[in-house]
Design a protein around this motif. Structure first.
Motif, PDB file in Angstrom:
ATOM      1  N   HIS A   1       2.223  -5.026 -11.187  1.00  9.42           N
ATOM      2  CA  HIS A   1       2.005  -6.450 -11.422  1.00  9.42           C
ATOM      3  C   HIS A   1       2.031  -7.231 -10.104  1.00  9.42           C
ATOM      4  CE1 HIS A   1       2.268 -10.369 -13.346  1.00  9.42           C
ATOM      5  NE2 HIS A   1       3.332 -10.636 -12.606  1.00  9.42           N
ATOM      6  N   LYS A   2       2.926  -6.832  -9.199  1.00 11.96           N
ATOM      7  CA  LYS A   2       2.998  -7.524  -7.905  1.00 11.96           C
ATOM      8  C   LYS A   2       1.884  -7.062  -6.973  1.00 11.96           C
ATOM      9  CE  LYS A   2       7.494  -9.507  -7.820  1.00 11.96           C
ATOM     10  NZ  LYS A   2       8.502 -10.152  -7.002  1.00 11.96           N
ATOM     11  N   GLY A   3       1.141  -6.037  -7.383  1.00 17.85           N
ATOM     12  CA  GLY A   3      -0.040  -5.661  -6.598  1.00 17.85           C
ATOM     13  C   GLY A   3       0.066  -4.358  -5.828  1.00 17.85           C
ATOM     14  N   LEU A   4       1.076  -3.538  -6.127  1.00 15.90           N
ATOM     15  CA  LEU A   4       1.205  -2.281  -5.383  1.00 15.90           C
ATOM     16  C   LEU A   4      -0.008  -1.384  -5.643  1.00 15.90           C
ATOM     17  CD1 LEU A   4       3.238  -0.818  -3.509  1.00 15.90           C
ATOM     18  CD2 LEU A   4       3.968   0.469  -5.509  1.00 15.90           C
ATOM     19  N   THR A   5      -0.559  -0.860  -4.576  1.00 12.54           N
ATOM     20  CA  THR A   5      -1.796  -0.089  -4.672  1.00 12.54           C
ATOM     21  C   THR A   5      -1.605   1.292  -4.071  1.00 12.54           C
ATOM     22  OG1 THR A   5      -2.916  -2.176  -4.265  1.00 12.54           O
ATOM     23  CG2 THR A   5      -4.258  -0.177  -4.149  1.00 12.54           C
ATOM     24  N   TYR A   6      -2.060   2.303  -4.785  1.00  9.52           N
ATOM     25  CA  TYR A   6      -1.959   3.674  -4.273  1.00  9.52           C
ATOM     26  C   TYR A   6      -3.319   4.110  -3.735  1.00  9.52           C
ATOM     27  CZ  TYR A   6       2.650   4.159  -6.384  1.00  9.52           C
ATOM     28  OH  TYR A   6       3.974   4.008  -6.695  1.00  9.52           O
ATOM     29  N   VAL A   7      -3.330   4.664  -2.545  1.00  5.61           N
ATOM     30  CA  VAL A   7      -4.585   5.165  -1.965  1.00  5.61           C
ATOM     31  C   VAL A   7      -4.333   6.558  -1.398  1.00  5.61           C
ATOM     32  CG1 VAL A   7      -5.322   2.827  -1.327  1.00  5.61           C
ATOM     33  CG2 VAL A   7      -4.112   4.238   0.347  1.00  5.61           C
ATOM     34  N   ASP A   8      -5.395   7.306  -1.197  1.00  4.05           N
ATOM     35  CA  ASP A   8      -5.246   8.594  -0.523  1.00  4.05           C
ATOM     36  C   ASP A   8      -5.585   8.420   0.950  1.00  4.05           C
ATOM     37  OD1 ASP A   8      -4.484   9.657  -2.853  1.00  4.05           O
ATOM     38  OD2 ASP A   8      -6.418  10.560  -3.337  1.00  4.05           O
ATOM     39  N   GLN A   9      -4.996   9.249   1.759  1.00  3.15           N
ATOM     40  CA  GLN A   9      -5.224   9.105   3.188  1.00  3.15           C
ATOM     41  C   GLN A   9      -6.689   9.388   3.514  1.00  3.15           C
ATOM     42  OE1 GLN A   9      -2.920  11.621   5.849  1.00  3.15           O
ATOM     43  NE2 GLN A   9      -2.713   9.891   7.231  1.00  3.15           N
TER      44      GLN A   9
ATOM     45  N   ILE B   1       0.844  -1.199   0.000  1.00  2.59           N
ATOM     46  CA  ILE B   1       0.000   0.000   0.000  1.00  2.59           C
ATOM     47  C   ILE B   1       0.881   1.251   0.000  1.00  2.59           C
ATOM     48  CG2 ILE B   1      -1.718   1.327   1.346  1.00  2.59           C
ATOM     49  CD1 ILE B   1      -2.785  -1.340   0.383  1.00  2.59           C
ATOM     50  N   VAL B   2       0.547   2.210  -0.858  1.00  6.53           N
ATOM     51  CA  VAL B   2       1.208   3.516  -0.809  1.00  6.53           C
ATOM     52  C   VAL B   2       0.141   4.569  -0.530  1.00  6.53           C
ATOM     53  CG1 VAL B   2       2.614   5.206  -2.047  1.00  6.53           C
ATOM     54  CG2 VAL B   2       2.882   2.755  -2.526  1.00  6.53           C
ATOM     55  N   VAL B   3       0.272   5.249   0.589  1.00  2.00           N
ATOM     56  CA  VAL B   3      -0.692   6.291   0.923  1.00  2.00           C
ATOM     57  C   VAL B   3      -0.164   7.645   0.449  1.00  2.00           C
ATOM     58  CG1 VAL B   3      -1.992   7.419   2.767  1.00  2.00           C
ATOM     59  CG2 VAL B   3      -1.504   4.962   2.903  1.00  2.00           C
ATOM     60  N   ARG B   4      -0.976   8.302  -0.403  1.00  2.46           N
ATOM     61  CA  ARG B   4      -0.578   9.622  -0.918  1.00  2.46           C
ATOM     62  C   ARG B   4      -1.269  10.723  -0.127  1.00  2.46           C
ATOM     63  NH1 ARG B   4      -1.841   7.991  -7.049  1.00  2.46           N
ATOM     64  NH2 ARG B   4      -3.844   7.785  -6.015  1.00  2.46           N
TER      65      ARG B   4
END
Lengths: 229, 229, 229, 229, 229, 229
Positions: E217-225, D3-6
């Motif tokens: 491809h490995k599933g990295l996901t970007y989200v906002d706080q 997870i990357v939180v922006r």
């Protein structure tokens, strides 16, 4: 260096022996939280518990010659206390020297250096408290001293002082204070026995020792957990 | 500081208890390799294996007052988790406090600091996982908190989480994930039982897990030893 | 990297096996104080004592893939010796791999890294000497090599060398010297048996080994304790 | 994981920046002796002193892939805080990544693992606080997370918290408390400036802080040295 | 023991010297992540960076006699590599021996033991990489060997190999591979110079090295706080 | 506990001051290799070199109250020596106390515990030799003693003894032996100056100290390297 002191003044044997019924933590508390060796000194096998009078040895790094000299100065009820003049992890002590000490009635060995033949020592029932286990050997080249005051694992030990050792470590009681400390140990143990019974009956230390008021005074606050965190 | 949270939400007792049939390594794997406390936390005697719900204690360095406060918050099936606010090797915990906890049905204690009375704790059968063994005592001067989230040995522990401890160390399972992780442990153990049988029958993991192709693909090369090296 | 050497030249099995009657300290002395692994390598449970022929494994940090490859190269009487190419405390080895090795007659494992499933390994009776206990897992991504010379805990180990391990640690005997060292162990043990008997009879090492003259020559002085210090 | 939180909520930049005029010891005291990272985290060169807002990275052992992902989430005034999910001494960070961070205005890096290219980092003026210096490399195989709460060197760090680092170590100030703690730092520093002046003028802390009475009350006793000891 | 090998085959001097323009981390990577000494070996002062050909010394614990023997075997461009046969923290090396080596054009010393006279060595500009600083002395009693292969800080070093040392530690390059590794270092540095420029221009490694696709491809996901956590 | 000894017998100031021209290693050798503190005591910044007369302080763990008491007992030319009664890594000492000591002409501080405000101390030029750097604070609750004999980092220190400290560590010279040891230092330095000159002229220690015969007698053998190894 190169001095062997004979006929040292030992703590009375009955006093030194009586310490073996008290744990190291108890003795340490009973003498005002002093005398505890550094925690790097640990037993080579669990379950041993001894007390005795210190025969001290100051040794050069990686040289165990003076241990052989020290054996002759030991008598029944002693504990050998060995301190290198500079740090050493060498294996100064093993089963043969243990046999010699065991034969003379020595109770155990405390050394701020290495020990070897752990399996054999466990089988022989000769306990050692050491800084490490190490099969590396030592030489016999340089003199040290026997029965001079030494610093061992952060404590000042004088020949004839009481040494108590168990799974918690090692504590030293100066000869001049030994009788008083022994008495204090007994008193402490008695108080603890009372406390233990009350705990076993389900009483809380907060009540047994009346801590609630002081805690409240310092501001301790009780809250219930919020619906969800 | 100075807060005691009562009536925490614990993981369901049947779930927390069921973890005791799985080793720490299994639980750690089953929850995606998280929650493992630092390896400096080791059992004071071999062979103990417990699980339970965390009651957490945040303590000042060398001050064990809050352990007495925490006892009252414990119930059957709990594990006490103690974290100093700054590093301390003092001996916070010994046989008397253990008696109090044991009487209440607490399963064990995890502390990122020192423990004493090792021989007595082993005899009582009250297991402790600690940073060190130390007979040094503590004072009762400064407040801490009970049942607040703490960082203990590199892990975030919240009151009511599951704690599992054995000879390999200590792992924490968050309350919200406990049921799922428990199920994953069971599934993992089942797969391992299959594998174990095949290994016992002499099969190789290279074949059981079909590794040969990938190894060859990465370039693994088999050679015979030269006549002499 | 990525090499597996088959059909290595092992030390004669009867020779390798015979080392198990000698302690690590004895073997270390008998071969001129060489071959002793660093003291950070300790047994995961007390009382084990094995000898065998080395199958060596060079592994990447935190990657245990090559252990699976190595199993196939092991035969009865071997000891697996595992060295990471950079320092790693990961838990490379646990009960499943131990089952596979145990089934093939492997005597034990020496690893300059972590081991897990300590309780299960003790129950299985498969001894491990490791740098630490750690439940952290490893991956299976990168190749290493099997049966190449490795540096393990400060010692150079070649496949087929003799490895002896007990509570004191681990010592390596080069294949080419094994028969001679074995003989020297026997001779040493015999001399020590003589010495032990004399010690048990109360003789002093000062006399048994004739040390008094040399000590006096170096200036050792005996004094009696002054009236009071 | 993964997870990357922006767009994290950072502490106000003027507040975060202002902390750089206070030492780590002052900040630690001013927020009630909390937030101090373990002493194993030390600067790679002396003399650096920074403050900034935390961008957090949770990384697998010996895998620095997520550092590359984290760079994009950094902005001027940030400090990167990196915590491995299990202990690792690998060299995750070197001069190239530092160049990337430096270009974006990042103030420094805190990592509970290894760092390399120490000479180049000193020359570049990009300070790092790390667990060790290690030239061992890492792989790029497994995901971690960016801007999730992490435990780093015994402290709970949330993205946007303030991080202050100097020769004494690293301290974390929660975003929600930052303004108050900053004020407390200023007040503390002012009081200390007064004290410093009085000390420089030769006044004693015993008098400046009025300690004599309490010391006497507790029993402090002054004696003259005996004729000879 | 007791062997001095003269006229060793050194790596070509121009090759060995050329390594000094590359950092230890670069050399370690360029030769496939091998040859790195354990991180316990650190420079006694910051900023030194040398390369040279190894003259090796195997020494007994706490005995520096063979260093005197080794001086005669050194020539301009050498680096002395010293390994004790069992662990020792004694101070084997100080300013006088450094003067002798410096006079002969030796570039520095690497020792898996202690060093002393740190201030004088810094002033003389003779760099040492050691396991510790220790003023404890050594004796001159027992033979060792010069220019035999040694294990030093986990690495196998043969006389004539290249040794490179800087603030990151020490790496060893086998003589037979030195020319190739040197070339690989140059190629690596060139690639890194390109990358550095792009980083300095604000490009991200995610783009420079095209990592985004594999991460996704490995599933990295970007989200906002979330609004507030 | 709770004793302050005034008017201690200090080593003659001219003697104590004169030690500052000799390094710790030289002093240690000159007094027969005794008095060296454990290597865990290191300078907080490089380059300091002081000597002075010991004012000793015995302090409880994590309690620095007695340092304030000790300041009053210090005079120009003293070095403060602080030993906790049980191990503590707390930050007992920082810039404010340093200011007070500096104002009184104290030369430096030696403490077997933690120190903080490293940057400020370096700027002030007040050197500290400590066990660690730690920003953790201490309390002022419990009495200790000033100017009683203490064990500090394995050495017995009495008030008025000489303390010498530099980058190599710390050495203690008993008051009664100080004049003689000082003379021995001078003699030693003179001999070393002779040796240094001969080394600088290219002479070998083998010849300067006539070691060749003894080496040959012990069996040292010179060989040429075989065609290829």
């Amino acid at each position: 260096m190169g001095i062997v002191v004979r006929q040292i003044r030992r703590t009375d044997k009955s006093v030194a022996d009586a310490f073996a019924s008290f744990g190291v933590a108890t003795v340490h508390e009973a003498q005002g939280r002093s005398g505890l060796m550094a925690a790097r000194i640990t037993p080579i096998y669990p379950g041993a518990h001894v007390s005795g009078t210190a025969v001290t040895v100051s040794v050069p790094p990686a040289d165990n010659w003076m241990l052989h000299v020290a054996v002759e100065q030991c008598q029944e009820g002693d504990v050998l206390v060995v301190a290198p003049t500079s740090p050493s992890d060498a294996g100064y002590f093993g089963e043969l020297l243990a046999t010699a000490l065991h034969t003379r009635g020595v109770r155990g060995l405390v050394i701020d250096a290495g020990c070897r033949d752990v399996a054999e020592l466990r089988q022989l029932g000769f306990p050692v408290w050491s800084r490490c286990v190490s099969a590396t050997g030592t030489v016999k080249e340089t003199l040290g001293s026997v029965n001079v005051p030494v610093v061992c694992a952060d404590q000042w030990v004088r020949p004839g002082d009481v040494v108590v050792a168990d799974d918690d470590g090692v504590v030293v009681v100066p000869r001049g204070r030994a009788a008083n400390v022994l008495e204090a140990c007994g008193a402490r143990e008695e108080r603890e026995a009372q406390t233990r019974k009350r705990y076993q009956a389900g009483e809380l230390s907060l009540d047994v020792h009346g801590m609630r008021e002081e805690l409240a005074h310092k501001g301790l606050t009780y809250v219930d957990q919020a619906p969800d965190d």
